[in-house]
Scaffold this motif. Sequence first.
Motif, short mmCIF file in Angstrom:
data_model
loop_
_atom_site.label_atom_id
_atom_site.label_comp_id
_atom_site.label_asym_id
_atom_site.label_seq_id
_atom_site.Cartn_x
_atom_site.Cartn_y
_atom_site.Cartn_z
N GLN A 288 0.81 -1.22 0.00
CA GLN A 288 0.00 0.00 0.00
C GLN A 288 0.85 1.27 0.00
N HIS A 289 2.03 1.19 0.55
CA HIS A 289 2.91 2.35 0.64
C HIS A 289 4.27 1.96 0.07
N LYS B 206 1.23 2.23 8.52
CA LYS B 206 0.46 3.24 9.23
C LYS B 206 -0.10 2.66 10.51
#
Length: 194
Positions: free
Chosen positions: A72-73, A149
């Motif tokens: 995702q990142h 996160k």
Amino acid sequence: MAANIYIEHEAVYLRRIANGDHLAFEVVFRYYRDKVFNIAYKLTGSREMADDIVQDIFLQVWLKRSIMADVQHFKAYLFTLSRNYIARYIKRNARLIFTQASENDGVPEEAADRLLQEKEYAGILQQAIARLPAQQAEVYRLSKQEGLKREEVAGIMGISPETVKAHLALAMRSIRAYCMVRLGIPVLVYLLIS
């Protein structure tokens, strides 16, 4: 402008890489290679070694392409992959790096001193992390070293995002305190854990 287009569609490129798309991989490589090169060059002081490191890191990305659709990142993923790979590379090649840094190949002698210092700082940071309680250490690893996160860490660990925040704050406070005692210079702590 092309860089902005890439960032907006990064997830699309990552899915295409996961499916074996060489052209999508080339776009991602071109976008990030200079960033990885600069980090590697700064730490090794050698353009040749930095080039090798870039090739090896992106080879790892390609070999692990099947998971790219789930990343995702990617920037955090690539930074963590790069940092860990470069640390292992420096450890394996320390003698060669220090020898090259002290020879007349355009790399100042201070580069060797900087590498020794960074290796010492990294060791102290690892000692500080090893002293953390297990849950704090895991939160720190997932958040700072893996680049996840707070919500992602909470999901993995089965705790609330607020608990993640509290554990991370305690971990950072402990790490700072340990590093300040060992190094005596607060500014270096920022360099170690940023």
